[in-house]
Scaffold this motif. Structure first.
Motif, PDB file in Angstrom:
ATOM      1  N   THR A  99      -6.866 108.616 -39.671  1.00 52.96           N
ATOM      2  CA  THR A  99      -6.436 107.232 -39.476  1.00 52.96           C
ATOM      3  C   THR A  99      -6.354 106.942 -37.984  1.00 52.96           C
ATOM      4  OG1 THR A  99      -4.115 107.921 -39.602  1.00 52.96           O
ATOM      5  CG2 THR A  99      -5.129 107.144 -41.643  1.00 52.96           C
ATOM      6  N   GLU A 100      -6.501 105.675 -37.655  1.00 50.71           N
ATOM      7  CA  GLU A 100      -6.392 105.283 -36.249  1.00 50.71           C
ATOM      8  C   GLU A 100      -4.952 105.410 -35.790  1.00 50.71           C
ATOM      9  OE1 GLU A 100      -7.853 101.321 -35.697  1.00 50.71           O
ATOM     10  OE2 GLU A 100      -9.915 101.891 -36.148  1.00 50.71           O
ATOM     11  N   ASP A 104      -3.485 103.887 -29.971  1.00 43.29           N
ATOM     12  CA  ASP A 104      -4.814 103.954 -29.374  1.00 43.29           C
ATOM     13  C   ASP A 104      -5.838 104.084 -30.498  1.00 43.29           C
ATOM     14  OD1 ASP A 104      -7.175 104.541 -28.043  1.00 43.29           O
ATOM     15  OD2 ASP A 104      -6.324 106.138 -26.806  1.00 43.29           O
ATOM     16  N   ALA A 105      -6.576 103.011 -30.776  1.00 40.90           N
ATOM     17  CA  ALA A 105      -7.507 102.985 -31.911  1.00 40.90           C
ATOM     18  C   ALA A 105      -8.635 104.008 -31.772  1.00 40.90           C
ATOM     19  CB  ALA A 105      -8.093 101.583 -32.066  1.00 40.90           C
ATOM     20  N   ARG A 106      -8.863 104.508 -30.560  1.00 34.59           N
ATOM     21  CA  ARG A 106      -9.916 105.517 -30.378  1.00 34.59           C
ATOM     22  C   ARG A 106      -9.485 106.890 -30.877  1.00 34.59           C
ATOM     23  NH1 ARG A 106     -10.437 104.848 -24.169  1.00 34.59           N
ATOM     24  NH2 ARG A 106      -8.227 104.775 -24.602  1.00 34.59           N
ATOM     25  N   LYS A 108      -7.968 109.537 -33.495  1.00 37.80           N
ATOM     26  CA  LYS A 108      -7.875 109.716 -34.946  1.00 37.80           C
ATOM     27  C   LYS A 108      -6.748 110.699 -35.254  1.00 37.80           C
ATOM     28  CE  LYS A 108     -11.490 107.216 -35.858  1.00 37.80           C
ATOM     29  NZ  LYS A 108     -11.262 105.828 -36.156  1.00 37.80           N
TER      30      LYS A 108
END
Length: 176
Positions: A99-100, A104-106, A108
């Motif tokens: 999941t993100e 920080d969406a980069r 995982k």
């Protein structure tokens, strides 16, 4: 030589099965033999589908829940691109979730699924049996020492691999 050629019907005799002495003296040769034997034993006695690196990743996720993929890559001695590939395959098999990160969406964040936890428990049981057999030739009170030595050598060899040049203190022509 003439007698040998007569006994072999004029053909060159087959190569002896023993490795040359310079190979036996090379630590890289011994490490490669051990690794090849380990991969074979893993496939036969532990799991023919779940690889050693996948097992390491599952173990790290269990040990460090909610950690990010890049951080765990270092913990299991995988480069980040290999780690991403391993995680994608395990995610497709339903063993982990990625999941993100909310910050920080980069990044995982990794977690075990129920199927992943069950697979890890079973493979851990089999791995411990294999570990016991692999170290059976070593006195029981020295097994931890041997495992520590192997890990210390691994860390040192990783550092050597990162160097721009070797010190040159070894003899030339050593097989590795």
């Amino acid at each position: 030589m003439g007698e040998t050629l007569r006994r072999t019907g004029g053909r060159t005799p087959a190569v002896a099965s023993a490795p040359p002495a310079d190979l036996v003296a090379a630590p890289g040769y011994g490490a490669r033999r051990m690794y090849q034997a380990y991969l074979s034993a893993w496939s036969r006695h532990v799991d023919s589908v779940l690889t050693g690196p996948q097992f390491a990743v599952l173990s790290a996720i269990r040990a460090y829940p909610e950690s990010d993929q890049s951080s765990l890559a270092g913990a299991v001695a995988l480069d980040t691109s290999t780690m991403a590939d391993v995680c994608r395959r395990m995610e497709r098999r339903g063993l982990i979730e990625r999941t993100e990160s909310p910050r920080d969406a980069r990044r995982k964040i990794l977690s075990l699924t129920e199927a992943g936890a069950a697979a890890l428990a079973e493979v851990t049981r089999r791995t411990r049996r294999l570990d016991h057999e692999l170290l059976a030739a070593v006195p029981e009170d020295r097994r931890g020492e041997i495992a520590g030595l192997l890990n210390a050598l691994g860390a040192h060899w990783e550092a050597v691999a990162e160097r721009d040049a070797l010190s040159g203190n070894g003899s030339d022509g050593a097989a590795g």
